[in-house]
Every structure is written in C-alpha cells, then in structure tokens.
Design a protein around this motif. Structure first.
Motif, PDB file in Angstrom:
ATOM      1  N   LYS A 135     -19.914 -11.963 -14.271  1.00  0.00           N
ATOM      2  CA  LYS A 135     -21.043 -12.604 -13.569  1.00  0.00           C
ATOM      3  C   LYS A 135     -22.141 -11.597 -13.273  1.00  0.00           C
ATOM      4  O   LYS A 135     -23.324 -11.912 -13.373  1.00  0.00           O
ATOM      5  N   LYS A 138     -24.157 -10.788 -16.509  1.00  0.00           N
ATOM      6  CA  LYS A 138     -25.003 -11.944 -16.861  1.00  0.00           C
ATOM      7  C   LYS A 138     -26.192 -12.038 -15.910  1.00  0.00           C
ATOM      8  O   LYS A 138     -27.315 -12.321 -16.329  1.00  0.00           O
ATOM      9  N   ARG A 139     -25.940 -11.807 -14.619  1.00  0.00           N
ATOM     10  CA  ARG A 139     -27.009 -11.841 -13.618  1.00  0.00           C
ATOM     11  C   ARG A 139     -28.036 -10.734 -13.884  1.00  0.00           C
ATOM     12  O   ARG A 139     -29.238 -10.962 -13.801  1.00  0.00           O
TER      13      ARG A 139
END
Length: 158
Positions: A135, A138-139
C-alpha cells in the motif's frame, strides 16, 4: 467540520527536499530568498527541536502550512521519508486546499511522473523491500505521479 479537526496554518511554506542533494547549495539560496521576503518557511533542519519525533513533526508541519514546495532532485525518491512527505502533501492538497508547487531540480518532470531513471531505480528498491503490492509503494507512486503532473519550475542548471 468541527474547529477541533482543523489545524492552524502556522507556516507560509513547507519545503520538501532530499537533504544530501540540495541542502548545502540550492536549498540555502531558496530559503534565504523566502526569508528575506518575510515568508515563514518550514525547513526540517531549522524547525525540528531536539527530542521531537521526526515523522509526526514533519506531518504536522505540512498540515500547518499554506503552501508546499517539493524540490524533486535526482535522489528524492530514494528516501522513504521524502515519499511519505510527498504523499501527505498531496493528501493535504485534496483535503485542506494546500497549494503545491513542484520544483524539478536537475530532473525532468516526466522522470518523476512515470517514474524513469533514478526514480524508477528507487521505486524498484522500495518494491523489493516492501513488496510489489505494498500500500505504501502504491501510495508513493500515485503521489509522485500527481505531484509530477502539476505545473511547476524546471531548473536544469544553477
């Protein structure tokens, strides 16, 4: 929104940068120019106090700023701290109307957006450390794309 949820805007400008790339040259000139104009600017080496936890202090300073200037340099993306900053800056752009201005210092804007060259190399290292489906990664990629897509300054030399 309740007033207790709003942060007071203390700083005019928050500077996000990779220290070893720009701290002792370009950044000093930029900070001095802003300071001479009476613009209260957050720079981590100037504003952090001994004993403070770094990440919460940086995130709070972003929230307490009117403007963020992101100085994208060749090794910016190699720092997970810088990537956390740019992700928080882009969150605050959406949630708190933070004005964001990218400054591309000896890197092409497309290198930041896509990522290419040093940015691609850095993101591959982060993926190997945190996982391809992480995550965080991706962020960070989304934040780089969004910030790199903003109109800003492109400085090739000097």
């Amino acid at each position: 929104m309740a007033s207790s949820l709003k942060s007071e805007r203390i700083y005019h400008v928050f500077l996000s940068f990779r220290g070893e790339d720009v701290r002792n040259n370009f950044l000093g000139h930029l900070y001095k120019a802003l300071d001479q104009k009476g613009i209260y600017t957050y720079v981590d080496s100037e504003e952090l106090r001994k004993g403070e936890q770094i990440v919460p202090a940086l995130m709070k300073a972003i929230e307490e700023s009117h403007i963020a200037i992101i100085v994208f340099s060749k090794d910016y993306a190699s720092s997970s701290w810088c990537l956390e900053e740019v992700a928080r800056i882009m969150d605050c752009k959406e949630d708190r109307n933070l004005l964001v201005f990218p400054l591309f210092y000896k890197v092409e804007p497309k290198e930041v957006r896509t990522p290419r060259e040093k940015y691609k190399e850095a993101m591959l290292k982060h993926e190997s450390k945190f996982g391809t489906d992480s995550k965080e990664v991706k962020r960070w990629k989304k934040a780089l794309f969004d910030a790199g897509s903003l109109f800003g300054w492109h400085l090739k030399d000097g």
